[in-house]
Design a protein around this motif. Structure first.
Motif: not given
Ligand SMILES: [Zn+2]
Ligand SMILES: NC(=O)N[C@@H](CC(=O)O)C(=O)O
Ligand SMILES: [Zn+2]
Length: 425
Positions: A61-65, A153-155
């Motif tokens: 449930m938490h990835v950066h593509l 606003d992840d990051g």
């Molecule tokens: Zn992240």
């Protein structure tokens, strides 16, 4: 023509293990036979899974593509293939791309690309604030309509309490979750690692635990006031675990996630100033590691996510102070946790698999994560006996930023099936 997966074993959350033959066709599980002789497989492809774990495809449930905008780090094509190698069949991507995912058009672009180029299912998050600047909320209703599964606003952390409260009220009215990267910027000021042994030894400024926990504390109160489903990203501190545990005891609708690296590494494991050990939140002290493990074990922390965060080699080569935060996650997650927690007897296999499958599905009300007739055919077959060294040359992700190169780990996914198609073997 379908696929029969013969003689593997499944495991449930109570660690009940059952030998099963499973047939899939047209992207759906159409038959599950418990134990006994192999059925007639005429006309079907057969996968022999004897002695291997047959699990619902893992959910991250938490990835950066990184697509759009940072295709030199990763693309939807390379990122989803890396996910497939790790046994993940559903992944939820963070919106800190360029442009960020704050408009309907960008959501559509992600969904279209994932459909045509992706190896596995991609669920996008939309931003809480426009451009993740913390100044103005995005159009939550339109983003929901376009297909986002929550807002984050992840990051960066949402610095204003009022902005977060407005976001929670709006999300609650739409029945959607808020997913929070918890970080108070006034307490961080350019520090690359946690406050602790490593920072002291190298004379570096440290990121204090409070920078994370202050947001957790603030937000559980706001979640209580607004009634929203509030989900805490990448929990890394003892204080955050304590606050989440307390909030759950008081019936606040809070859930939380933890990453493999925060479960197996502390700041005292960082060997030198190599930025492949730099991520946000940073590796914390051994005491924090112990606390997040206990939090996961007692249910305070609900699920495991990778926070797969690819960065190019030349970016990581800038060194501990200047390199961006983040490490790869997909391809090492299962073997790492299997080797460190299941083989050592600390967790059951059923516990680990549950936190990567049924639990995330439950937390985010998703229809995946189970092996039942009629369920989508998302299946991961794991050879629990195979031991492999992590080699840079074998990483599928476009980036290579992981601290785990050279680690010998056991329990590798060998076949990944997403929506009925073999996407990795
Ligand atoms: Zn992240
Ligand atoms: N985790 C990281 O260290 N980095 C993430 C951002 C984030 O998850 O906060 C990234 O986008 O690179
Ligand atoms: Zn984050």
């Amino acid at each position: 023509m379908g696929i029969w997966i013969l003689n593997g074993f499944t495991v449930d959350a109570d660690n009940e293990q059952t030998q099963r033959h499973i047939c899939i066709e047209d992207g759906i599980i159409i038959q599950v036979i418990n134990g006994g002789e192999a059925p007639d497989t005429a006309g079907h492809t057969v996968i022999d899974a004897a002695g291997k774990l047959v699990s619902p495809g893992f959910i991250d449930m938490h990835v950066h593509l990184r697509e759009p905008g940072f295709e030199h780090k990763e693309t939807i094509a390379t990122g989803t293939l890396s996910a497939a190698r790790g046994g993940f069949t559903t992944i939820a991507c963070m919106p800190n791309t360029r442009p960020v995912i704050d408009t309907v058009d960008t959501v559509k672009l992600i969904l279209d690309k994932a459909e045509t180029e992706g190896a596995v299912r991609v669920l996008p998050y939309g931003c809480i604030t426009k451009n993740e600047l913390g100044r103005e909320l995005t159009d939550f209703a339109a983003l929901k309509e376009a297909g986002v599964i929550g807002y984050t606003d992840d990051g960066v952390g949402v610095q204003s309490a009022q902005m977060m409260k407005d976001a929670m009220n709006l999300a609650a009215s739409l029945g959607m979750p808020i997913i929070a990267h918890c970080e108070d910027n006034t307490l961080v000021e350019g520090a690359p690692v946690t406050e602790g042994e490593f920072a002291r030894k190298h004379g570096l400024k440290g990121i204090p635990n409070e920078s994370e926990a202050i947001h957790v504390g603030r937000d559980v109160l706001l979640a209580e006031a607004t009634g929203v489903h509030y989900h805490v990203c990448h929990v890394s501190t003892e204080q955050s675990v304590r606050l989440i545990r307390h909030a759950k005891q008081h019936g606040i609708k809070v859930t939380a996630e933890v990453c493999p690296h925060h479960l197996v590494l502390s700041d005292e494991d960082i060997p030198d100033l190599d930025a492949n050990w730099k991520m946000n939140p940073p590796l914390r002290t051994p005491r924090d590691v112990q606390a997040v493990i206990e939090g996961l074990e007692d249910g305070t922390i609900d699920i495991i996510v990778t926070d797969h965060a690819p960065h190019a080699e030349e970016e990581k080569a800038k060194g501990m102070m200047l390199a961006p935060f983040g490490i790869l996650g997909f391809e090492t997650a299962f073997p790492l946790l299997y080797t460190k927690f299941v083989l050592t007897g600390q967790w059951t296999l059923g516990f680990l698999v549950d936190r990567l499958t049924a639990k995330p599905a439950e937390v985010f009300s998703l229809p995946w994560g189970k092996l039942e007739v009629g369920s989508p055919a998302d299946i991961t077959i794991v050879d629990l006996a195979s031991e492999q060294e992590i080699k840079k040359s074998e990483i599928v992700s476009k980036s290579k930023n992981t601290p785990f190169i050279g680690w010998k780990l056991q329990g590798w996914p060998v076949v990944t099936i997403a929506s009925g198609k073999v996407v990795w073997s």
